[in-house]
Enzyme design. Structure first.
Site, PDB file in Angstrom:
ATOM      1  N   CYS A  39      63.423 -24.885 -18.691  1.00 28.93           N
ATOM      2  CA  CYS A  39      62.259 -25.216 -18.540  1.00 28.93           C
ATOM      3  C   CYS A  39      61.675 -25.464 -19.976  1.00 28.93           C
ATOM      4  CB  CYS A  39      61.490 -24.117 -17.721  1.00 28.93           C
ATOM      5  SG  CYS A  39      59.879 -24.723 -17.432  1.00 28.93           S
ATOM      6  N   THR A  62      74.682 -25.779 -40.645  1.00 28.10           N
ATOM      7  CA  THR A  62      73.173 -26.469 -40.757  1.00 28.10           C
ATOM      8  C   THR A  62      73.362 -27.479 -41.746  1.00 28.10           C
ATOM      9  OG1 THR A  62      71.913 -24.759 -39.744  1.00 28.10           O
ATOM     10  CG2 THR A  62      70.780 -26.595 -40.780  1.00 28.10           C
TER      11      THR A  62
END
Ligand SMILES: *Cc1c(COP(=O)(O)O)cnc(C)c1O
Length: 413
Positions: free
Chosen positions: A341, A91
């Site tokens: 979704c 990261t």
């Protein structure tokens, strides 16, 4: 010491999978630290505790160990020793690469390009730059997760400073042609950053074979410690630090270097590279038998292209079952779920990018194999999965009503 010895004694057969009652199938999320790595780190937690930036003997010994670790990384992955910077993980390496390069860019070079399936640490960093006046193009991917090199070429402008595209995807395992991407970038005078976190240990990776100017990876995805990673920064790259306050890491990352973690990272990389040819073949075999076994079930699809794929990843969509019902019915397995979704808890921007027009996204499972995965466990999971899906489709059928909106697959700038 006794604990470590006991750990090492049984390491050859059980340490990778000994934790808990569950079978672990989430190696792409993290891996256990190899006992050989723990052993290599041991002295640097205790007796060799010196600050590597201090000029006395304690410090010098620690500094020497860190420089050896850095040399080992450069020897294995390529590049000059001075071109490798230790970070707290992939990261931070990704954020340093992207912000560092963009902050150092000339006024007329404020444009950057990424791919829609990048890790969140890349995507969210770029979006934060947009809020500060930079211009971002997010390249859509094909339905199988592959990249259109023509689209990349068309997206490069005179203002483009940086392209950031990963080597291999952490959700769908798709391997992207980074050497070709590098060639396109360099022809247009654009820098390339690539996140190689999932590729290392699974496929051959080196500075020269990738051709990228900046490369990120992480310790805990390759059986090393958590909290450490590295960024390759080619010597010609102009880059600004994220952290100020010290001259460590050539001034690119202030803060005392975590000596044991650096030793652990280098050791983990060495072991991963040593094991890679054989282990990658074994994982590909497990992947094959899992998919073969699953042929007994109807109504599922493999996400991501089948051949340009990491050997340790399977990502499948399953029709007619709800993802939380499915996970709750598989308590014996540590698995990862995903959904395209955006209104659902397990929303995956990667799956949404594969099929942006789909209004009824199915339930998705990511199954990742690793050093502790046995053939028996793979069959156990496949058989239980088939049984559970068939039962749920009768008792708790899902689908048909879950309509959701996802972002369209246009180039967004
Ligand atoms: C895990 C992962 C990261 C983040 O790594 P950390 O070391 O946990 O920060 C970044 N990119 C990819 C592709 C990953 O799989």
């Amino acid at each position: 010491m006794h604990l470590i010895k006991a750990l090492l004694l049984c390491s050859s057969f059980c340490f990778y999978c000994s934790a808990g009652a569950q079978d672990y199938f989430d190696y792409q999320s993290t891996t256990p630290c190899d006992p050989r790595v723990v052993k290599a780190m041991m002295p640097y937690w205790t007796t060799e505790f010196g600050n590597p930036h201090a000029s006395h003997a304690f410090g010098e010994r620690a500094a020497f160990a860190v420089s050896e670790a850095r040399q080992k990384i450069a020897r294995i992955l390529g590049g000059k020793t001075t071109e490798w910077i230790f970070t707290s993980g992939a990261t931070e390496a990704n954020v340093l690469a992207i912000c560092g390069v963009m902050h150092a860019a000339p006024q007329n070079k404020k444009h950057l390009i990424v791919c829609a399936t990048e890790h969140k640490s890349v995507l969210e960093t770029c979006k934060s730059l947009v809020r500060r006046g930079y211009v971002l193009t997010i390249l859509p991917v094909n339905q199988d997760g592959s990249l259109s090199l023509d689209l990349l070429k068309q997206s490069i402008r005179p203002e483009t400073m940086l392209v950031s595209i990963m080597v291999a995807n952490n959700e769908i395992g798709v391997i992207l042609p980074i050497a070709c991407v590098a060639e396109i970038c360099h022809k247009h005078g654009v820098l390339l950053h690539t996140d190689a976190t999932q590729a290392i240990g699974n496929i051959p990776v080196s500075v020269s074979s990738l051709g990228a100017d900046l490369i990120s990876f992480s310790g805990h995805k390759i059986y090393g410690p958590k909290g450490i990673g590295a960024l390759y920064v080619a010597s010609h790259v102009k880059i600004r630090p994220l952290l100020y306050g010290g001259l460590q890491e050539k001034g690119l990352r202030a803060g005392t270097v975590p000596v044991p973690l650096c030793i652990g990272l280098a050791k983990a990389l060495e072991i991963a590279e040593e094991m890679r040819p054989q282990e990658a073949r074994r994982l590909a075999f497990l992947q094959g038998i899992f998919l073969q076994r699953l042929q007994r079930l109807k109504g599922w699809r493999l996400n991501g292209c089948p051949n340009q794929r990491l050997p340790n990843n399977v990502n499948i969509s399953i029709d007619g079952v709800d993802s939380s019902d499915l996970l709750m019915s598989l308590p014996d397995f540590a698995l990862s779920t995903g959904s395209a979704c955006s209104s659902e808890a397990h929303f995956s921007h990667v799956l949404a990018a594969l099929d942006p027009d789909n209004i009824m996204p199915p339930t998705v499972l990511r199954i990742s194999f690793g050093r502790g995965t046995t053939e028996a466990a793979v069959y156990r999971l496949a058989d239980r999965l088939i049984e559970v899906v068939q039962t749920l489709r009768i008792t708790k059928p899902a689908g048909g009503k879950r309509i959701c909106k996802t972002t369209k697959g246009k180039i967004r700038s």
